[in-house]
Design a protein around this motif. Sequence first.
Motif, PDB file in Angstrom:
ATOM      1  N   ALA A 198     -62.549  41.240  29.154  1.00 34.22           N
ATOM      2  CA  ALA A 198     -62.360  40.081  29.430  1.00 34.22           C
ATOM      3  C   ALA A 198     -63.794  39.439  30.065  1.00 34.22           C
ATOM      4  O   ALA A 198     -64.233  40.158  30.931  1.00 34.22           O
ATOM      5  CB  ALA A 198     -61.245  39.658  30.496  1.00 34.22           C
ATOM      6  N   GLU A 199     -63.967  38.137  29.716  1.00 34.23           N
ATOM      7  CA  GLU A 199     -65.405  37.536  30.439  1.00 34.23           C
ATOM      8  C   GLU A 199     -65.476  37.494  31.830  1.00 34.23           C
ATOM      9  O   GLU A 199     -66.364  37.911  32.500  1.00 34.23           O
ATOM     10  CB  GLU A 199     -65.522  36.045  29.855  1.00 34.23           C
ATOM     11  N   GLU A 200     -64.423  37.252  32.401  1.00 38.57           N
ATOM     12  CA  GLU A 200     -64.193  37.300  33.813  1.00 38.57           C
ATOM     13  C   GLU A 200     -64.271  38.516  34.603  1.00 38.57           C
ATOM     14  O   GLU A 200     -65.154  38.701  35.417  1.00 38.57           O
ATOM     15  CB  GLU A 200     -62.806  36.916  34.470  1.00 38.57           C
TER      16      GLU A 200
ATOM     17  N   LEU B 157     -66.184  41.036  33.152  1.00 39.01           N
ATOM     18  CA  LEU B 157     -67.823  41.366  32.822  1.00 39.01           C
ATOM     19  C   LEU B 157     -68.668  40.576  33.646  1.00 39.01           C
ATOM     20  O   LEU B 157     -69.576  41.108  34.368  1.00 39.01           O
ATOM     21  CB  LEU B 157     -68.203  41.075  31.349  1.00 39.01           C
ATOM     22  N   GLY B 158     -68.030  39.361  33.868  1.00 41.65           N
ATOM     23  CA  GLY B 158     -68.852  38.632  34.942  1.00 41.65           C
ATOM     24  C   GLY B 158     -68.886  39.150  36.099  1.00 41.65           C
ATOM     25  O   GLY B 158     -69.886  38.874  36.867  1.00 41.65           O
TER      26      GLY B 158
ATOM     27  N   ILE C 183     -64.934  40.033  24.913  1.00 42.04           N
ATOM     28  CA  ILE C 183     -66.304  40.498  24.616  1.00 42.04           C
ATOM     29  C   ILE C 183     -66.051  41.791  24.114  1.00 42.04           C
ATOM     30  O   ILE C 183     -65.745  42.762  24.791  1.00 42.04           O
ATOM     31  CB  ILE C 183     -67.150  40.311  25.659  1.00 42.04           C
TER      32      ILE C 183
ATOM     33  N   ARG D 214     -75.405  42.930  28.616  1.00 38.78           N
ATOM     34  CA  ARG D 214     -74.988  43.374  30.096  1.00 38.78           C
ATOM     35  C   ARG D 214     -74.136  44.749  29.681  1.00 38.78           C
ATOM     36  O   ARG D 214     -73.765  44.983  28.696  1.00 38.78           O
ATOM     37  CB  ARG D 214     -73.818  42.356  30.370  1.00 38.78           C
TER      38      ARG D 214
ATOM     39  N   GLU E  61     -72.478  45.281  25.961  1.00 41.24           N
ATOM     40  CA  GLU E  61     -72.070  44.496  25.224  1.00 41.24           C
ATOM     41  C   GLU E  61     -72.227  44.529  23.697  1.00 41.24           C
ATOM     42  O   GLU E  61     -73.601  44.967  23.488  1.00 41.24           O
ATOM     43  CB  GLU E  61     -72.509  43.054  25.637  1.00 41.24           C
TER      44      GLU E  61
END
Length: 134
Positions: free
Chosen positions: A122-124, A126-127, A2, A29, A24
């Motif tokens: 990485a999405e993980e 940011l999650g 992202i 986010r 983002e």
Amino acid sequence: MIELVLNKIKIDETRQEQVIVFREKEGTRLLPVVIGISEVNAIKMKLSGIKPPRPLTHDLMLEVIQKLDARLESVVIDRIHQNTFYAKLHIKNSANKEMIIDARPSDSVALALRADAPVFVAEEVLGEAGVHEF
């Protein structure tokens, strides 16, 4: 991955912390990252258009990359472990060979701003560490 954009720099004087806050590029986010005072100053100098009379560390690093006939393609914040973020510099040389170098996110961002290179997460990551308000 992202893409992120630098949203703001926040100084928390009560906790003696400097925080860069990413957003983002195509979302809502936020990703707050605590960084050191010298790195926040390097980022602020670049954003303010201040050119030091002699190259500072991040300016020097960019010049070395360029003199080696390479370019910073991107920065990727790829991991978080015990509240510490990890990043990689993605550099390509003139033969189109990619080199990936471990770096602190704060130094990576200061370098990316100077090289006009995008920053990704990485999405993980940011999650796990992303928020909707800061």
